[in-house]
Design a protein around this motif. Structure first.
Motif, mmCIF file in Angstrom:
data_model
loop_
_atom_site.group_PDB
_atom_site.id
_atom_site.type_symbol
_atom_site.label_atom_id
_atom_site.label_comp_id
_atom_site.label_asym_id
_atom_site.label_seq_id
_atom_site.Cartn_x
_atom_site.Cartn_y
_atom_site.Cartn_z
ATOM 1 N N HIS A 153 0.818 -1.204 0.000
ATOM 2 C CA HIS A 153 0.000 0.000 0.000
ATOM 3 C C HIS A 153 0.854 1.258 0.000
ATOM 4 C CE1 HIS A 153 -3.478 -2.497 0.496
ATOM 5 N NE2 HIS A 153 -2.962 -3.053 1.571
ATOM 6 N N PRO A 157 0.993 5.662 7.131
ATOM 7 C CA PRO A 157 -0.033 5.690 8.172
ATOM 8 C C PRO A 157 0.405 6.462 9.413
ATOM 9 C CG PRO A 157 1.081 3.568 8.174
ATOM 10 C CD PRO A 157 1.600 4.320 6.990
ATOM 11 N N ILE A 160 -1.362 2.210 13.316
ATOM 12 C CA ILE A 160 -1.720 0.862 12.880
ATOM 13 C C ILE A 160 -2.805 0.353 13.817
ATOM 14 C CG2 ILE A 160 -0.908 -1.510 12.586
ATOM 15 C CD1 ILE A 160 1.903 -0.289 12.101
ATOM 16 N N ALA A 186 4.001 -5.021 10.607
ATOM 17 C CA ALA A 186 3.812 -3.729 9.929
ATOM 18 C C ALA A 186 4.453 -2.592 10.737
ATOM 19 C CB ALA A 186 2.318 -3.469 9.728
ATOM 20 N N GLU A 190 7.340 -0.005 9.393
ATOM 21 C CA GLU A 190 7.260 1.457 9.446
ATOM 22 C C GLU A 190 8.437 2.040 10.218
ATOM 23 O OE1 GLU A 190 5.177 3.515 7.892
ATOM 24 O OE2 GLU A 190 4.346 1.729 6.900
ATOM 25 N N LEU A 261 -3.481 2.326 8.863
ATOM 26 C CA LEU A 261 -3.342 0.968 8.346
ATOM 27 C C LEU A 261 -4.137 0.045 9.259
ATOM 28 C CD1 LEU A 261 -1.876 -0.785 6.195
ATOM 29 C CD2 LEU A 261 -0.128 -1.227 7.935
ATOM 30 N N ALA A 283 -7.827 4.819 4.599
ATOM 31 C CA ALA A 283 -7.207 3.650 5.227
ATOM 32 C C ALA A 283 -6.956 2.575 4.185
ATOM 33 C CB ALA A 283 -8.110 3.090 6.328
ATOM 34 N N GLN A 284 -5.946 1.758 4.466
ATOM 35 C CA GLN A 284 -5.712 0.541 3.705
ATOM 36 C C GLN A 284 -5.668 -0.605 4.711
ATOM 37 O OE1 GLN A 284 -6.015 0.375 0.587
ATOM 38 N NE2 GLN A 284 -5.773 2.513 -0.036
ATOM 39 N N VAL A 286 -4.335 -4.689 5.702
ATOM 40 C CA VAL A 286 -3.500 -5.867 5.480
ATOM 41 C C VAL A 286 -4.069 -7.015 6.305
ATOM 42 C CG1 VAL A 286 -1.404 -4.569 4.959
ATOM 43 C CG2 VAL A 286 -1.891 -5.207 7.325
#
Length: 336
Positions: A153, A157, A160, A186, A190, A261, A283-284, A286
């Motif tokens: 993505h 963000p 998370i 994640a 980051e 995220l 937002a995305q 995972v």
């Protein structure tokens, strides 16, 4: 040649709309159609010159009846596995019920045609149309859920957010642990990019739980080495929509508005992403991997929920089939 051309058109549409917003549900339809028409087109062109391509085309023709049998039996077996390992709730029986339906509907259609003749043929045709639509929609949903969950993505963000999924004895379950571990992964990614983003374990307290999911999840994150000052528990939400809304409200109050995220299970990513888009949240999503035996029922449950949430889209999509059926009935009656 036409099939290959359609494959190219759908591939272009997929590229355009995925670039516009990867959360769009139509992306799954475009991707699945691009692959299906593209493969079919290549085989049709190659078949006159290659016995392998001709053989593969023949196998595709046999694939429909064989896949119905294999899919139905597989779902029934999975249903019994789910009830053995997870209990006998309706949600855990979904794959069993769908497997029975997959095997029974073709037989019901045959009986209808043999006993009711014209009326039976019309009903059987309607069953075929609805089944074909549901099958294509489910395949598109499942394929794109996997693709979207593995997608890189393009957001930075501000936090998370990890979605809760229930506790067992006040502790995180294996399913929830998978989500938390994916969130930690994640978080580390980051951090390696220089982004020291907070983690929001999100989930309230169920009626059968001794404490909130957010609290138990925060404890697990601290045990795994996530700094306490970067853990912001959200402990009131009870649904996916509340997970998203209350987490963003919590971040906004702390002066951290912006893209987030979301972390959930792989079967849940597409519906979560679609929901966030409808809520206007940047937002995305995972996903974490799920135990194999749990996957069929989980995807079926998510697909049903998605159909219910987008029921008017489904109604509109089925209108051409209904119109075709009505036209066929009028034509037959007129000729008769």
């Amino acid at each position: 040649m036409l099939s290959l051309a359609l494959g190219v058109v759908f591939a272009v549409l997929y590229a355009i709309y995925r670039d516009k917003d990867p959360r769009l549900l139509r992306n799954g339809v475009f991707l699945t159609a691009a692959v299906a028409f593209g493969v079919l087109g290549v085989l049709l062109i190659a078949a006159p010159h290659s016995i392998v391509a001709a053989l593969l085309l023949g196998l595709i023709g046999l694939a429909v009846p064989v896949s119905i049998l294999v899919f139905g039996i597989g779902l029934i077996r999975n249903g019994f596995t789910m009830m053995k390992k997870e209990g006998r709730s309706l949600g855990n029986r979904l794959s069993l019920l769908l497997g029975i339906a997959v095997l029974a509907l073709p037989l019901i259609s045959i009986v209808l045609v043999m006993t009711l003749q014209l009326a039976g043929l019309l009903v059987a045709t309607l069953i075929a149309f609805v089944s074909a639509y549901a099958s294509m929609a489910f395949i598109s949903f499942a394929v794109y859920s996997v693709v979207y969950g593995r997608m890189r993505h393009r957001i930075d963000p501000v936090a998370i957010v990890v979605h809760g999924s229930g506790l067992a004895g006040g502790r995180v379950t294996p399913l929830l642990r998978g989500r938390l571990d994916r969130g930690i992964q994640a978080h580390h990614a980051e951090f390696s990019r220089g982004n020291r983003v907070p983690m929001v374990p999100s989930g309230g307290q169920g009626s059968d739980e001794s404490r909130s999911e957010g609290e138990a999840m925060a404890e697990y994150l601290r045990e795994q080495g996530v700094p306490a000052e970067l853990i912001l528990p959200e402990t009131r939400s009870t649904t996916t929509a509340e997970n998203i809304r209350m987490s963003t409200e919590l971040l906004a109050k702390r002066g951290a508005p912006g893209p987030i995220l979301l972390v959930t299970s792989d079967y849940h990513v597409l519906r979560t992403a679609s929901l966030a888009r409808r809520m206007g949240i940047e937002a995305q999503v995972v996903g974490s991997r799920t135990a194999r035996y749990y996957v069929p029922s989980a995807f079926i449950r998510e697909f049903i929920a998605l159909i219910v949430e987008n029921r008017w889209v489904s109604v509109v999509a089925l209108l051409p089939f209904c119109a075709l059926l009505v036209t066929l009935a009028i034509s037959v009656l007129t000729l008769g």
